[in-house]
Write a protein that holds these residues in place. Structure first.
Motif, mmCIF file in Angstrom:
data_model
loop_
_atom_site.group_PDB
_atom_site.id
_atom_site.type_symbol
_atom_site.label_atom_id
_atom_site.label_comp_id
_atom_site.label_asym_id
_atom_site.label_seq_id
_atom_site.Cartn_x
_atom_site.Cartn_y
_atom_site.Cartn_z
ATOM 1 N N THR A 1 -1.047 7.560 -9.566
ATOM 2 C CA THR A 1 -2.258 7.817 -10.329
ATOM 3 C C THR A 1 -2.808 6.477 -10.808
ATOM 4 O OG1 THR A 1 -1.107 7.987 -12.436
ATOM 5 C CG2 THR A 1 -1.330 10.018 -11.146
ATOM 6 N N GLU A 2 -3.996 6.499 -11.372
ATOM 7 C CA GLU A 2 -4.587 5.245 -11.843
ATOM 8 C C GLU A 2 -3.739 4.609 -12.942
ATOM 9 O OE1 GLU A 2 -8.773 3.522 -13.682
ATOM 10 O OE2 GLU A 2 -8.650 5.608 -13.053
ATOM 11 N N GLY A 3 -3.226 5.435 -13.846
ATOM 12 C CA GLY A 3 -2.376 4.924 -14.924
ATOM 13 C C GLY A 3 -1.096 4.309 -14.407
ATOM 14 N N GLU A 4 -0.472 4.962 -13.440
ATOM 15 C CA GLU A 4 0.750 4.423 -12.838
ATOM 16 C C GLU A 4 0.467 3.102 -12.123
ATOM 17 O OE1 GLU A 4 3.250 8.467 -11.738
ATOM 18 O OE2 GLU A 4 1.690 7.765 -10.375
ATOM 19 N N TYR A 5 -0.690 3.028 -11.456
ATOM 20 C CA TYR A 5 -1.064 1.813 -10.739
ATOM 21 C C TYR A 5 -1.287 0.652 -11.706
ATOM 22 C CZ TYR A 5 -3.562 -1.369 -7.652
ATOM 23 O OH TYR A 5 -3.955 -2.477 -6.946
ATOM 24 N N TYR B 1 0.820 -1.206 0.000
ATOM 25 C CA TYR B 1 0.000 0.000 0.000
ATOM 26 C C TYR B 1 0.854 1.256 0.000
ATOM 27 C CZ TYR B 1 -3.365 3.562 1.275
ATOM 28 O OH TYR B 1 -4.125 4.696 1.285
ATOM 29 N N SER B 2 1.919 1.257 0.775
ATOM 30 C CA SER B 2 2.745 2.460 0.852
ATOM 31 C C SER B 2 3.408 2.771 -0.491
ATOM 32 C CB SER B 2 3.797 2.332 1.947
ATOM 33 O OG SER B 2 4.714 1.322 1.634
ATOM 34 N N SER B 3 3.665 1.725 -1.291
ATOM 35 C CA SER B 3 4.300 1.971 -2.585
ATOM 36 C C SER B 3 3.305 2.433 -3.648
ATOM 37 C CB SER B 3 5.032 0.726 -3.066
ATOM 38 O OG SER B 3 4.114 -0.308 -3.342
ATOM 39 N N VAL B 4 2.010 2.173 -3.465
ATOM 40 C CA VAL B 4 1.035 2.547 -4.493
ATOM 41 C C VAL B 4 0.092 3.660 -4.047
ATOM 42 C CG1 VAL B 4 1.076 0.279 -5.557
ATOM 43 C CG2 VAL B 4 -0.648 0.769 -3.842
ATOM 44 N N ALA B 5 0.196 4.102 -2.822
ATOM 45 C CA ALA B 5 -0.748 5.079 -2.279
ATOM 46 C C ALA B 5 -0.754 6.395 -3.056
ATOM 47 C CB ALA B 5 -0.448 5.343 -0.815
ATOM 48 N N ASP B 6 0.387 6.830 -3.537
ATOM 49 C CA ASP B 6 0.472 8.126 -4.202
ATOM 50 C C ASP B 6 0.458 8.028 -5.723
ATOM 51 O OD1 ASP B 6 0.598 9.466 -1.754
ATOM 52 O OD2 ASP B 6 2.760 9.171 -1.634
#
Length: 52
Positions: free
Chosen positions: A28-32, A21-26
């Motif tokens: 954007t949807e595209g980055e995720y 979670y800490s690596s994906v929290a910030d």
């Protein structure tokens, strides 16, 4: 002892969730989505390398 094993498993699980979670929290949807694609690709490559 069984209770301690379950507790340890639960703690390890939540550590993993927090790490991811800490690596994906910030992101954007595209980055995720790109992150998920890369993770899928890595998992497939690891499984293929184990088969070789």
């Amino acid at each position: 002892m069984d209770c301690l094993n379950r507790l340890e498993y639960g703690i390890d699980y939540f550590k993993k969730v927090i790490t991811v979670y800490s690596s994906v929290a910030d992101m954007t949807e595209g980055e995720y989505i790109k992150y998920l694609d890369n993770m899928d690709r890595k998992n497939v490559e690891e499984k293929l390398s184990k088969l070789k």
